[in-house]
Enzyme design. Structure first.
Site, PDB file in Angstrom:
ATOM      1  CD  GLU A   1      -3.269   0.356   2.082  1.00  0.00           C
ATOM      2  OE1 GLU A   1      -3.877  -0.738   2.085  1.00  0.00           O
ATOM      3  OE2 GLU A   1      -3.449   1.216   2.951  1.00  0.00           O
TER       4      GLU A   1
ATOM      5  CG  HIS B   1       6.612 -29.344   1.802  1.00  0.00           C
ATOM      6  ND1 HIS B   1       7.293 -30.500   1.475  1.00  0.00           N
ATOM      7  CD2 HIS B   1       7.189 -28.866   2.931  1.00  0.00           C
ATOM      8  CE1 HIS B   1       8.232 -30.719   2.394  1.00  0.00           C
ATOM      9  NE2 HIS B   1       8.193 -29.747   3.281  1.00  0.00           N
TER      10      HIS B   1
ATOM     11  CE  LYS C   1     -10.947   2.734   3.324  1.00  0.00           C
ATOM     12  NZ  LYS C   1     -10.446   3.415   4.522  1.00  0.00           N
TER      13      LYS C   1
HETATM   14  O1  PA5 Z   1      -3.252   1.615   5.940  1.00  0.00           O
HETATM   15  C1  PA5 Z   1      -4.283   2.188   5.660  1.00  0.00           C
HETATM   16  O2  PA5 Z   1      -4.370   3.430   5.642  1.00  0.00           O
HETATM   17  C2  PA5 Z   1      -5.531   1.405   5.344  1.00  0.00           C
HETATM   18  O3  PA5 Z   1      -5.255   0.054   5.210  1.00  0.00           O
HETATM   19  C3  PA5 Z   1      -6.547   1.599   6.464  1.00  0.00           C
HETATM   20  O4  PA5 Z   1      -5.992   1.181   7.673  1.00  0.00           O
HETATM   21  C4  PA5 Z   1      -7.831   0.807   6.188  1.00  0.00           C
HETATM   22  O5  PA5 Z   1      -8.366   1.189   4.943  1.00  0.00           O
HETATM   23  C5  PA5 Z   1      -8.863   1.060   7.289  1.00  0.00           C
HETATM   24  O6  PA5 Z   1      -9.103   2.437   7.431  1.00  0.00           O
HETATM   25  P1  PA5 Z   1      -9.812   3.002   8.711  1.00  0.00           P
HETATM   26  O7  PA5 Z   1      -8.934   2.782   9.892  1.00  0.00           O
HETATM   27  O8  PA5 Z   1     -10.023   4.437   8.422  1.00  0.00           O
HETATM   28  O9  PA5 Z   1     -11.111   2.260   8.871  1.00  0.00           O
END
Ligand code: PA5
Length: 481
Positions: free
Chosen positions: A311, A340, A454
């Protein structure tokens, strides 16, 4: 330049805990001639210069207040708030259910799995020293939610709902389902006593509900993004409820941060990881970065790394506005199980991977394999060894087989699996990610692709103020078998 970077452990300091062995990423080790020329890492080398620039970007981002995670080891106030809540409220319950997704749960799960050990929830209260069972509810899969709600008793369960934004559809939907179930079990008045929110200090629906209903709420500092939040209340609360020593965890992270600030590449494990993995991707044709712990308790850590690396570095645009479409592909594996499964591909498929082994030196538990069936060659040789030495032999053998096949690898050694060591590992990879972001020229702190997904979901489900995307018919053209 030594191809092993050890914790220098100055006199009187705790013994070495985390060290990176990276010889198998360097040219001299690779019979096939691949690998990085070590001279490039030495002072005056181009990779050393790249590292210096990346460290400069790290400092700039830190000075601009963007790297909230570096302040977490020293945030004694947040630690004490979490500890107090975990020791009081957190211990009134038999079960803790942590509800969230992505960065809101991956770190907490990695912490709990690594430090509480296998089958925590199956242990008796005595075996758990009466700390609660801890569950993580991430996916809004009706099957999982139904099964979990049938298993825990809402009357003796605390739900820690974690969402920094307070708007993620999956987490909010789970909250609504759980809130109704808890209200049905204990009544609307008592229900609020079964919730603890972890969210933005000011904004979002969870913060509003906390204020309106007097629900306790912990804060995720504004400059701490989801995937950099494991050492914030996001990961600390579940860890503390399970009895993890937060001071040790944060102390280990702080020590590691000190090492990762070193301007000397040979002494900076985050710098080495970032520079070598970036070079593997961009120059050596190895964009797939596999994290392969040889310890079941670290399996979730590999999943945490997978999100952090993916990410943060997978970006369409560089910070200078040019189009990038760049980023390595992280992959979580487990030794020896995936020997494996995936190893055949790693050994003989495309030479496009770096395997980062995780080794725990002191296993903590030792199991000796009994000497039985001396006349059976397939069994006799195992007798007298330990299971942990078998695992380590498998790891060594795999690393060597990869090397001989011209495949790149490195090993991160953890002296033992305790809070201090793990705190160091979390910090190491977070700093490495920011440095790697600078090397790729991208912003490792945003996630526009996730936000776009989202937004589409909000639109499809009719959230006020959002626009439904026009979906192409998946059957268009009649392709369905
Ligand atoms: O790392 C990130 O920013 C994302 O993976 C968020 O943690 C994830 O989308 C969840 O977001 P939130 O904590 O606002 O619900």
């Amino acid at each position: 330049m030594t191809p092993t970077h050890d914790d220098p452990s100055p006199e009187g300091a705790p013994p070495s805990r985390v060290s990176l062995a990276y010889a198998n990423l360097l040219g001299p080790a690779m019979d096939s001639g691949g690998g990085v020329d070590p001279l490039r890492l030495a002072p005056g080398g181009d990779l050393d210069a790249r590292f210096a620039e990346a460290l400069g970007v790290f400092h700039e981002r830190e000075a601009a207040g963007e790297l909230g995670f570096v302040a977490l080891p020293g945030d004694a106030e947040a630690r004490d708030t979490v500890q107090e809540l975990a020791d009081s409220f957190g211990q009134w319950f038999e079960d803790l259910v942590v509800v969230g997704i992505g960065g809101s749960t991956l770190g907490g799960r990695a912490l709990a799995d690594a430090l509480l050990g296998s089958h925590w929830n199956d242990r008796t209260p005595d075996e758990r020293e009466h700390y609660p069972r801890i569950h993580f509810l991430e996916n809004p899969d009706p099957d999982t939610v139904t099964a979990l709600l049938a298993r825990v008793d809402p009357r003796t369960t605390l739900f820690n709902v974690i969402s920094k934004s307070g708007s993620t559809a999956e987490t909010m939907a789970l909250f609504l389902v759980i809130e109704e179930a808890v209200e049905a079990a204990v009544g609307p008045e008592k229900a609020r006593g079964h919730f603890l929110f972890t969210t933005d200090p000011e904004d979002g629906v969870l913060r509003r509900l906390a204020r309106e209903r007097g629900i306790p709420a912990l804060s995720v500092p504004p400059a701490v993004g989801g995937r950099f939040s494991v050492l914030s209340p996001v990961g600390l609360l579940p860890a503390a409820v399970g009895g993890v020593d937060l001071a040790e965890l944060l102390g280990g992270a702080g020590d590691m941060l000190g090492r990762c600030r070193s301007p000397r590449l040979a002494e900076n494990p985050a710098g080495l990881l970032a520079v070598l993995l970036h070079a593997a991707d961009r120059e050596l044709g190895a964009p797939i970065h596999v994290m392969m712990p040889y310890a079941d308790r670290l399996r979730s850590l590999a999943l945490w790394f997978q999100q952090l690396w993916a990410e943060s570095l997978g970006k369409a645009r560089r910070t200078d506005g040019t189009s990038a479409g760049t980023g390595p592909t992280p992959l979580a594996a487990l030794g020896a199980v995936d020997q494996h499964s995936l190893l055949q591909l790693f050994m003989e498929g495309p030479a496009d991977k770096v395997v980062i082994f995780l080794r725990v030196v002191e296993a903590g538990v030792s199991v000796t394999i009994p000497r039985r069936h001396p006349a059976e060659p397939a069994l006799a040789y195992l007798g007298g060894h330990t299971l942990e030495s078998l695992l380590e032999a498998e790891r060594r053998a795999t690393a060597e087989a990869l090397r001989v096949a011209g495949r790149l690898s490195a090993t991160l050694e953890l002296s033992r699996l305790d809070a201090r060591t793990l705190g160091g590992v979390f910090m190491l990879f977070q700093v490495a990610t920011v440095l790697a972001g600078a090397l790729y020229g991208v912003n490792p702190l945003d996630q526009p692709g996730v936000e776009a997904g989202k937004g589409f979901t909000y639109g499809l489900l009719g959230r006020e103020g959002s626009t439904a995307p026009t979906l192409r018919d998946e059957d268009e053209g009649g392709f369905r078998a």
